[in-house]
Design a protein around this motif. Sequence first.
Motif, PDB file in Angstrom:
ATOM      1  N   TYR A  75      25.944  45.738  41.573  1.00 47.26           N
ATOM      2  CA  TYR A  75      27.457  45.951  40.843  1.00 47.26           C
ATOM      3  C   TYR A  75      28.159  45.309  40.620  1.00 47.26           C
ATOM      4  O   TYR A  75      28.884  44.597  39.565  1.00 47.26           O
ATOM      5  CB  TYR A  75      28.043  46.572  42.388  1.00 47.26           C
ATOM      6  CG  TYR A  75      29.477  46.828  42.875  1.00 47.26           C
ATOM      7  CD1 TYR A  75      30.052  48.146  40.977  1.00 47.26           C
ATOM      8  CD2 TYR A  75      30.547  46.351  42.931  1.00 47.26           C
ATOM      9  CE1 TYR A  75      31.612  47.937  41.047  1.00 47.26           C
ATOM     10  CE2 TYR A  75      31.703  46.465  42.976  1.00 47.26           C
ATOM     11  CZ  TYR A  75      32.077  48.040  41.521  1.00 47.26           C
ATOM     12  OH  TYR A  75      33.608  48.087  41.750  1.00 47.26           O
ATOM     13  N   SER A  76      28.121  43.300  41.077  1.00 44.96           N
ATOM     14  CA  SER A  76      28.815  43.360  40.923  1.00 44.96           C
ATOM     15  C   SER A  76      28.702  42.303  39.593  1.00 44.96           C
ATOM     16  O   SER A  76      29.235  41.738  38.716  1.00 44.96           O
ATOM     17  CB  SER A  76      28.617  41.287  41.881  1.00 44.96           C
ATOM     18  OG  SER A  76      29.463  40.519  41.492  1.00 44.96           O
ATOM     19  N   LEU A  77      27.348  42.544  39.149  1.00 41.91           N
ATOM     20  CA  LEU A  77      26.600  41.810  37.420  1.00 41.91           C
ATOM     21  C   LEU A  77      27.151  42.868  36.641  1.00 41.91           C
ATOM     22  O   LEU A  77      27.290  42.544  35.081  1.00 41.91           O
ATOM     23  CB  LEU A  77      25.231  41.443  38.049  1.00 41.91           C
ATOM     24  CG  LEU A  77      24.579  40.582  38.734  1.00 41.91           C
ATOM     25  CD1 LEU A  77      23.495  40.191  38.119  1.00 41.91           C
ATOM     26  CD2 LEU A  77      25.371  39.057  37.393  1.00 41.91           C
ATOM     27  N   SER A  78      27.714  43.765  37.026  1.00 42.10           N
ATOM     28  CA  SER A  78      27.365  45.413  36.362  1.00 42.10           C
ATOM     29  C   SER A  78      29.346  45.242  35.733  1.00 42.10           C
ATOM     30  O   SER A  78      29.638  45.862  35.183  1.00 42.10           O
ATOM     31  CB  SER A  78      27.059  46.400  36.655  1.00 42.10           C
ATOM     32  OG  SER A  78      26.267  46.548  36.646  1.00 42.10           O
ATOM     33  N   PHE A  79      29.920  44.899  37.339  1.00 39.91           N
ATOM     34  CA  PHE A  79      31.316  45.483  36.919  1.00 39.91           C
ATOM     35  C   PHE A  79      32.712  44.145  37.626  1.00 39.91           C
ATOM     36  O   PHE A  79      33.269  44.501  37.725  1.00 39.91           O
ATOM     37  CB  PHE A  79      31.683  46.854  37.856  1.00 39.91           C
ATOM     38  CG  PHE A  79      30.936  48.042  36.839  1.00 39.91           C
ATOM     39  CD1 PHE A  79      31.626  48.447  36.295  1.00 39.91           C
ATOM     40  CD2 PHE A  79      29.879  48.509  38.271  1.00 39.91           C
ATOM     41  CE1 PHE A  79      31.133  49.765  35.267  1.00 39.91           C
ATOM     42  CE2 PHE A  79      29.454  49.556  37.060  1.00 39.91           C
ATOM     43  CZ  PHE A  79      29.571  50.148  35.793  1.00 39.91           C
ATOM     44  N   SER A  80      32.127  43.403  37.780  1.00 41.15           N
ATOM     45  CA  SER A  80      33.225  42.010  37.991  1.00 41.15           C
ATOM     46  C   SER A  80      33.143  41.238  36.741  1.00 41.15           C
ATOM     47  O   SER A  80      32.241  40.623  36.169  1.00 41.15           O
ATOM     48  CB  SER A  80      32.990  41.329  39.345  1.00 41.15           C
ATOM     49  OG  SER A  80      31.281  40.402  38.687  1.00 41.15           O
ATOM     50  N   GLY A  81      33.948  40.334  36.896  1.00 42.81           N
ATOM     51  CA  GLY A  81      34.369  39.647  35.698  1.00 42.81           C
ATOM     52  C   GLY A  81      34.383  39.816  34.307  1.00 42.81           C
ATOM     53  O   GLY A  81      34.489  41.142  34.308  1.00 42.81           O
ATOM     54  N   GLU A  82      34.961  39.273  33.548  1.00 36.57           N
ATOM     55  CA  GLU A  82      35.199  39.293  31.950  1.00 36.57           C
ATOM     56  C   GLU A  82      34.442  38.681  31.138  1.00 36.57           C
ATOM     57  O   GLU A  82      34.232  38.920  29.909  1.00 36.57           O
ATOM     58  CB  GLU A  82      36.491  38.713  31.504  1.00 36.57           C
ATOM     59  CG  GLU A  82      38.083  39.758  32.526  1.00 36.57           C
ATOM     60  CD  GLU A  82      39.047  39.001  32.000  1.00 36.57           C
ATOM     61  OE1 GLU A  82      39.157  37.955  30.943  1.00 36.57           O
ATOM     62  OE2 GLU A  82      40.197  38.738  33.317  1.00 36.57           O
ATOM     63  N   GLY A  83      32.984  39.056  30.801  1.00 43.43           N
ATOM     64  CA  GLY A  83      32.173  38.467  30.276  1.00 43.43           C
ATOM     65  C   GLY A  83      31.739  38.944  29.059  1.00 43.43           C
ATOM     66  O   GLY A  83      32.186  40.624  29.210  1.00 43.43           O
ATOM     67  N   SER A  84      31.439  38.674  28.155  1.00 48.42           N
ATOM     68  CA  SER A  84      30.990  40.352  26.889  1.00 48.42           C
ATOM     69  C   SER A  84      29.877  40.964  27.315  1.00 48.42           C
ATOM     70  O   SER A  84      29.354  42.278  27.145  1.00 48.42           O
ATOM     71  CB  SER A  84      30.899  39.656  25.714  1.00 48.42           C
ATOM     72  OG  SER A  84      32.357  39.200  25.071  1.00 48.42           O
ATOM     73  N   PHE A  85      28.619  40.243  27.716  1.00 48.08           N
ATOM     74  CA  PHE A  85      27.389  40.609  27.997  1.00 48.08           C
ATOM     75  C   PHE A  85      26.947  40.659  29.700  1.00 48.08           C
ATOM     76  O   PHE A  85      26.384  41.566  29.974  1.00 48.08           O
ATOM     77  CB  PHE A  85      26.069  40.060  27.494  1.00 48.08           C
ATOM     78  CG  PHE A  85      26.701  39.665  25.744  1.00 48.08           C
ATOM     79  CD1 PHE A  85      26.395  40.525  24.557  1.00 48.08           C
ATOM     80  CD2 PHE A  85      27.323  38.104  25.389  1.00 48.08           C
ATOM     81  CE1 PHE A  85      25.934  40.567  23.882  1.00 48.08           C
ATOM     82  CE2 PHE A  85      27.732  38.350  23.770  1.00 48.08           C
ATOM     83  CZ  PHE A  85      27.503  39.308  23.417  1.00 48.08           C
ATOM     84  N   ILE A  86      28.006  39.815  30.681  1.00 45.98           N
ATOM     85  CA  ILE A  86      27.051  40.039  31.962  1.00 45.98           C
ATOM     86  C   ILE A  86      28.499  40.035  33.336  1.00 45.98           C
ATOM     87  O   ILE A  86      28.899  39.187  32.313  1.00 45.98           O
ATOM     88  CB  ILE A  86      25.846  39.517  32.631  1.00 45.98           C
ATOM     89  CG1 ILE A  86      25.510  39.262  33.676  1.00 45.98           C
ATOM     90  CG2 ILE A  86      26.168  38.102  31.966  1.00 45.98           C
ATOM     91  CD1 ILE A  86      24.784  41.102  34.061  1.00 45.98           C
TER      92      ILE A  86
END
Length: 404
Positions: A58-69
């Motif tokens: 969930y974190s890798l999919s829906f956190s942060g503002e990166g373009s790819f991950i």
Amino acid sequence: MTGNIGFILVCAAMVFLMTPALAFFYGGLERRKNILNTMMMVICTMGLASLIWIAVGYSLSFSGEGSFIGNLDKAFFTGVSMTEGDGIPEGLFAFFQMMFALITTAILTGSVAGRMRFSAIFLFIALWLPIVYFPMAHMVWGGGFLDQIGSIDFAGGNVVHISSGISGLVLAIVLGRRREYHLTEYRPHNVPFVVLGAGLLWFGWFGFNGGSALAADGLAIHAMLTTNTAAACGMLSWMLIEKLVNGKPTVVGACTGAVVGLVAITPGAGFVSLWSSILIGALVSPFCYFFIAVVKQKLGLDDALDAFGCHGVGGIFGGIVTGIFADPAVGGRTGLIYGSMDLFLAQLASIAITLVFASVASFLIISFIKAIMPIRVSEHEEAVGLDQIEHDENAYPTFMGLDS
């Protein structure tokens, strides 16, 4: 918010049901001696993908503002609220999305049924999720690159169907064909299981697409209507093709047509009009049928249960027609027939990126696994059957010794 919470809770449970449903669908299509192994490859995702999703998915999919991950800020659901969120609590959104990770990894296993070692497919899934699925989910639904270029994917055309379909095809090519490919006719051993699986998949798809509205509202109602209509037309279209080509419609064909109709409407269920869903369902079956009956045979592709033929081809078709039929009055996006080329081009770009990214990444993953362990059973083990070899079990003890 209470009504929305109740609705999405039910939808999440419906999407969860799709994974054991797929186990029955795939299991019925496979040979008797491989049914348990085929079902095990599917249902193991209910444990493996669930745990990985909680830990980092969930974190890798829906956190942060990166373009790819994304990042690991929400690993193990750190800071994820069970009471607050945008329309529904964030924890419920994460729970709903977890079910998509389960069914996506389960789909790709259909390509390699009957010949892949269980330990190898288990490791492949464990690596495929963080390397392929989580980046895809982030790029499409987490504000990443495919969202930034203007493409749309209501419930998983790119994320679920194209990525799993092309990955399964890559696995099938690397593994090689089954030992009796082109020497014998592979027939479904339990058609009633296929019907059971298809029926439960159709039921679960209402949660899959309807729940992607993330609210108990008119958009959810519209998505459920387009979903059912496309499935119905896909079924009838496949039956008509079989009647014209072979003289008789089949139960397996009817079920397959319904599934490809569901696949095709997934990216556009909340963006296209109801009349468009009739065309989408009716037209996807000829495309998938042609690939399975003609292209697959000519190229010698041993996609055992047609994961790519149904989900890959159906997902590609669905993404393209979403760019054509997207109705601004439904989901606020304008497709080709309503005067805009931008969305159509963005859809083509997103499909191409998904195909290249998922196929290359999957090839690298399976090549790595192949370097450290055997990925395929021997010819003798394949002849005996993977239920006995891989799990020391038999689904039908009274039929021991029968091969088909």
